[in-house]
Structure formats: C-alpha cells, structure tokens
Write a protein that holds these residues in place. Sequence first.
Motif, PDB file in Angstrom:
ATOM      1  N   ALA A 165      -2.411  -3.828  -8.023  1.00 35.36           N
ATOM      2  CA  ALA A 165      -3.004  -4.063  -6.710  1.00 35.36           C
ATOM      3  C   ALA A 165      -3.892  -5.304  -6.692  1.00 35.36           C
ATOM      4  CB  ALA A 165      -3.809  -2.838  -6.272  1.00 35.36           C
ATOM      5  N   LEU A 166      -4.606  -5.555  -7.802  1.00 36.83           N
ATOM      6  CA  LEU A 166      -5.549  -6.676  -7.834  1.00 36.83           C
ATOM      7  C   LEU A 166      -4.937  -7.983  -8.319  1.00 36.83           C
ATOM      8  CD1 LEU A 166      -8.841  -4.991  -9.085  1.00 36.83           C
ATOM      9  CD2 LEU A 166      -8.167  -5.577  -6.759  1.00 36.83           C
ATOM     10  N   THR A 167      -3.913  -7.903  -9.135  1.00 38.09           N
ATOM     11  CA  THR A 167      -3.349  -9.147  -9.675  1.00 38.09           C
ATOM     12  C   THR A 167      -2.048  -9.562  -8.999  1.00 38.09           C
ATOM     13  OG1 THR A 167      -2.131  -7.993 -11.433  1.00 38.09           O
ATOM     14  CG2 THR A 167      -4.395  -8.704 -11.933  1.00 38.09           C
ATOM     15  N   LEU A 168      -1.329  -8.612  -8.424  1.00 37.64           N
ATOM     16  CA  LEU A 168      -0.070  -8.906  -7.722  1.00 37.64           C
ATOM     17  C   LEU A 168      -0.093  -8.197  -6.370  1.00 37.64           C
ATOM     18  CD1 LEU A 168       2.374  -8.340 -10.726  1.00 37.64           C
ATOM     19  CD2 LEU A 168       1.511 -10.534  -9.881  1.00 37.64           C
ATOM     20  N   PRO A 169      -0.943  -8.645  -5.465  1.00 40.41           N
ATOM     21  CA  PRO A 169      -1.113  -7.930  -4.202  1.00 40.41           C
ATOM     22  C   PRO A 169       0.168  -7.824  -3.379  1.00 40.41           C
ATOM     23  CG  PRO A 169      -2.226 -10.061  -4.153  1.00 40.41           C
ATOM     24  CD  PRO A 169      -1.817  -9.820  -5.567  1.00 40.41           C
ATOM     25  N   GLY A 170       1.139  -8.704  -3.625  1.00 34.90           N
ATOM     26  CA  GLY A 170       2.413  -8.601  -2.917  1.00 34.90           C
ATOM     27  C   GLY A 170       3.269  -7.459  -3.425  1.00 34.90           C
ATOM     28  N   LEU A 171       2.899  -6.903  -4.569  1.00 31.53           N
ATOM     29  CA  LEU A 171       3.663  -5.808  -5.162  1.00 31.53           C
ATOM     30  C   LEU A 171       3.206  -4.448  -4.649  1.00 31.53           C
ATOM     31  CD1 LEU A 171       5.890  -5.309  -7.315  1.00 31.53           C
ATOM     32  CD2 LEU A 171       4.071  -5.053  -8.996  1.00 31.53           C
ATOM     33  N   VAL A 172       1.906  -4.311  -4.414  1.00 28.37           N
ATOM     34  CA  VAL A 172       1.336  -3.055  -3.921  1.00 28.37           C
ATOM     35  C   VAL A 172       0.581  -3.354  -2.631  1.00 28.37           C
ATOM     36  CG1 VAL A 172      -0.226  -1.137  -4.401  1.00 28.37           C
ATOM     37  CG2 VAL A 172       1.090  -2.163  -6.266  1.00 28.37           C
ATOM     38  N   ASP A 173       1.132  -2.916  -1.521  1.00 33.73           N
ATOM     39  CA  ASP A 173       0.486  -3.117  -0.227  1.00 33.73           C
ATOM     40  C   ASP A 173      -0.767  -2.251  -0.163  1.00 33.73           C
ATOM     41  OD1 ASP A 173      -0.194  -2.841   2.613  1.00 33.73           O
ATOM     42  OD2 ASP A 173       1.691  -3.906   2.952  1.00 33.73           O
ATOM     43  N   ASP A 174      -1.869  -2.848   0.248  1.00 34.11           N
ATOM     44  CA  ASP A 174      -3.135  -2.108   0.309  1.00 34.11           C
ATOM     45  C   ASP A 174      -3.018  -0.866   1.183  1.00 34.11           C
ATOM     46  OD1 ASP A 174      -6.152  -2.094  -0.256  1.00 34.11           O
ATOM     47  OD2 ASP A 174      -6.087  -1.977   1.933  1.00 34.11           O
ATOM     48  N   ALA A 175      -2.209  -0.947   2.234  1.00 35.97           N
ATOM     49  CA  ALA A 175      -2.049   0.191   3.131  1.00 35.97           C
ATOM     50  C   ALA A 175      -1.370   1.369   2.441  1.00 35.97           C
ATOM     51  CB  ALA A 175      -1.248  -0.224   4.363  1.00 35.97           C
ATOM     52  N   ASP A 176      -0.622   1.083   1.374  1.00 33.25           N
ATOM     53  CA  ASP A 176       0.097   2.147   0.660  1.00 33.25           C
ATOM     54  C   ASP A 176      -0.668   2.682  -0.547  1.00 33.25           C
ATOM     55  OD1 ASP A 176       2.253   1.842   2.386  1.00 33.25           O
ATOM     56  OD2 ASP A 176       3.193   0.314   1.126  1.00 33.25           O
ATOM     57  N   LEU A 177      -1.811   2.082  -0.852  1.00 34.26           N
ATOM     58  CA  LEU A 177      -2.502   2.411  -2.094  1.00 34.26           C
ATOM     59  C   LEU A 177      -2.887   3.892  -2.166  1.00 34.26           C
ATOM     60  CD1 LEU A 177      -3.543   1.122  -4.706  1.00 34.26           C
ATOM     61  CD2 LEU A 177      -5.715   0.704  -3.545  1.00 34.26           C
ATOM     62  N   ASP A 178      -3.469   4.416  -1.101  1.00 35.38           N
ATOM     63  CA  ASP A 178      -3.884   5.824  -1.120  1.00 35.38           C
ATOM     64  C   ASP A 178      -2.683   6.746  -1.322  1.00 35.38           C
ATOM     65  OD1 ASP A 178      -6.320   4.706  -0.583  1.00 35.38           O
ATOM     66  OD2 ASP A 178      -6.592   5.654   1.374  1.00 35.38           O
ATOM     67  N   ALA A 179      -1.560   6.391  -0.703  1.00 30.77           N
ATOM     68  CA  ALA A 179      -0.355   7.216  -0.834  1.00 30.77           C
ATOM     69  C   ALA A 179       0.163   7.197  -2.268  1.00 30.77           C
ATOM     70  CB  ALA A 179       0.724   6.734   0.129  1.00 30.77           C
ATOM     71  N   TYR A 180       0.098   6.045  -2.916  1.00 35.54           N
ATOM     72  CA  TYR A 180       0.515   5.959  -4.318  1.00 35.54           C
ATOM     73  C   TYR A 180      -0.371   6.839  -5.202  1.00 35.54           C
ATOM     74  CZ  TYR A 180       3.847   2.070  -3.864  1.00 35.54           C
ATOM     75  OH  TYR A 180       4.928   1.301  -3.566  1.00 35.54           O
ATOM     76  N   VAL A 181      -1.670   6.798  -4.951  1.00 34.12           N
ATOM     77  CA  VAL A 181      -2.598   7.611  -5.743  1.00 34.12           C
ATOM     78  C   VAL A 181      -2.284   9.092  -5.544  1.00 34.12           C
ATOM     79  CG1 VAL A 181      -5.008   8.275  -6.083  1.00 34.12           C
ATOM     80  CG2 VAL A 181      -4.423   5.872  -5.684  1.00 34.12           C
ATOM     81  N   ALA A 182      -2.125   9.495  -4.297  1.00 29.90           N
ATOM     82  CA  ALA A 182      -1.831  10.898  -4.004  1.00 29.90           C
ATOM     83  C   ALA A 182      -0.530  11.338  -4.661  1.00 29.90           C
ATOM     84  CB  ALA A 182      -1.759  11.114  -2.491  1.00 29.90           C
ATOM     85  N   GLU A 183       0.486  10.494  -4.585  1.00 35.81           N
ATOM     86  CA  GLU A 183       1.785  10.843  -5.179  1.00 35.81           C
ATOM     87  C   GLU A 183       1.675  10.958  -6.694  1.00 35.81           C
ATOM     88  OE1 GLU A 183       5.705  11.991  -4.753  1.00 35.81           O
ATOM     89  OE2 GLU A 183       4.276  11.499  -3.160  1.00 35.81           O
ATOM     90  N   THR A 184       0.866  10.096  -7.296  1.00 37.17           N
ATOM     91  CA  THR A 184       0.677  10.154  -8.748  1.00 37.17           C
ATOM     92  C   THR A 184       0.051  11.485  -9.151  1.00 37.17           C
ATOM     93  OG1 THR A 184       0.399   7.750  -8.877  1.00 37.17           O
ATOM     94  CG2 THR A 184      -0.425   9.032 -10.721  1.00 37.17           C
ATOM     95  N   VAL A 185      -1.002  11.879  -8.448  1.00 41.11           N
ATOM     96  CA  VAL A 185      -1.658  13.151  -8.756  1.00 41.11           C
ATOM     97  C   VAL A 185      -0.687  14.311  -8.558  1.00 41.11           C
ATOM     98  CG1 VAL A 185      -3.505  14.753  -8.110  1.00 41.11           C
ATOM     99  CG2 VAL A 185      -3.962  12.287  -8.172  1.00 41.11           C
ATOM    100  N   GLU A 186       0.037  14.293  -7.452  1.00 40.09           N
ATOM    101  CA  GLU A 186       0.923  15.410  -7.128  1.00 40.09           C
ATOM    102  C   GLU A 186       2.074  15.542  -8.128  1.00 40.09           C
ATOM    103  OE1 GLU A 186       1.880  14.652  -3.060  1.00 40.09           O
ATOM    104  OE2 GLU A 186      -0.173  15.096  -2.391  1.00 40.09           O
TER     105      GLU A 186
END
Length: 199
Positions: A165-186
């Motif tokens: 997210a911090l080094t390749l912002p085009g790879l991880v859209d900030d709007a999707d970050l929370d969803a990625y975290v939630a999916e990882t936990v789940e």
Amino acid sequence: MARSNPARRVALLDTAIETLAAEGARGLTFRAVDAGADAPAGTASNYFRNRDDLLTQAGERVYERLLDGASQVVVPADAPRDRDLLVRLMVDTVRRIVDYRTGFLALLELRLEATRREGVRDVLTDRVRADLLSNISTHEQWHMPGDAVTVRLLYQALNWLVVDALTLPGLVDDADLDAYVAETVERLLPTEPAGPALG
C-alpha cells in the motif's frame, strides 16, 4: 554528548525519520538532521554517539509513536471477543500504520540497514520480537479468537499488505484496504464461538 533537552532529542529523531523516508539511509547524516530540524550544525552529533546510534534510536522512536496511537484504542469490556472485533482492531491497526507513512518507510530503510549493520539488526530484532510477544499476550488476555499462530500470521500478512500500500499505491487501492484486511482475518480465522466479554 549532550542529552539535557529531551524535546530537542525527540525533534532530531522525528527529523531523522522524515529523512529516512524521503532520502533513504544514505541520506541520513548528522548534517541532514541538523538542517531538517533547524538546529545549529553539530547538534545531532551531541545527542547521538554515531550514525548507528541515530539509526537505532530513530527505529525506537517510530515504535513509540505507533504505540502512542495504539494506547488510544478503546475496546468496551462487554464487547464479544469474536472475529468481527478482531477485524475492527486489525483495520484500525493497519490504518494507523498507513497514516504514519514516513514512520513505516523509515522502518523499511532500517530493515535494509539491518542486513548490513549487526548493531541495528540486534536492536530491531529485539524490538520486533518484544512487540510481537506483547501482541500475542494481549490477544490471549483479551480472550480473542485464535491463538499465537493466528497473531503471527496476521503480523506477516498485514505487514506485507502495508508494504504494498505504501510503496506501490497503484497495486493496492486505498479504498480497498479495509476490505483486504477484513478478508485476511476472515480467511485466517474460521468462524468459532466468541470468547467471553471482560465486563
């Protein structure tokens, strides 16, 4: 070596963190820190024994600032200790780290320096190990779902998500970050009964 002004020392360390994030480890010199902190030439060398000392103390300062933010997280005692709560805590943690962009980038620079400097490596290894063990202990004391392996896997997965997210912002859209975290936990934590509330 002068250490009589704690506020000046903190200002120098915060400048060192900004310099690491912007210029990399090669750009971190006493002269650059003095200039960035608007301090007289020679000030940084009065507070830090050498460059390794400055590097390791800058790493400690990053953790101080991150832990200051973590200490403000409030979990109601009567909240169920379940996967939903863990998702919320992990989203908050990742957001806090991403919001402190310069601190995390400085830590990445320090990790690279640790491959070449034994003193930096020893300090970072001890610090990260202590942080991880503290997270495991808190997880267990709060009766959160999962175990020590869950905490370690979340640490590994979410740290790399932050790197992307911090080094390749085009790879991880900030709007999707929370969803990625939630999916990882789940995906790491199958549904299971909630732990007891602490109230």
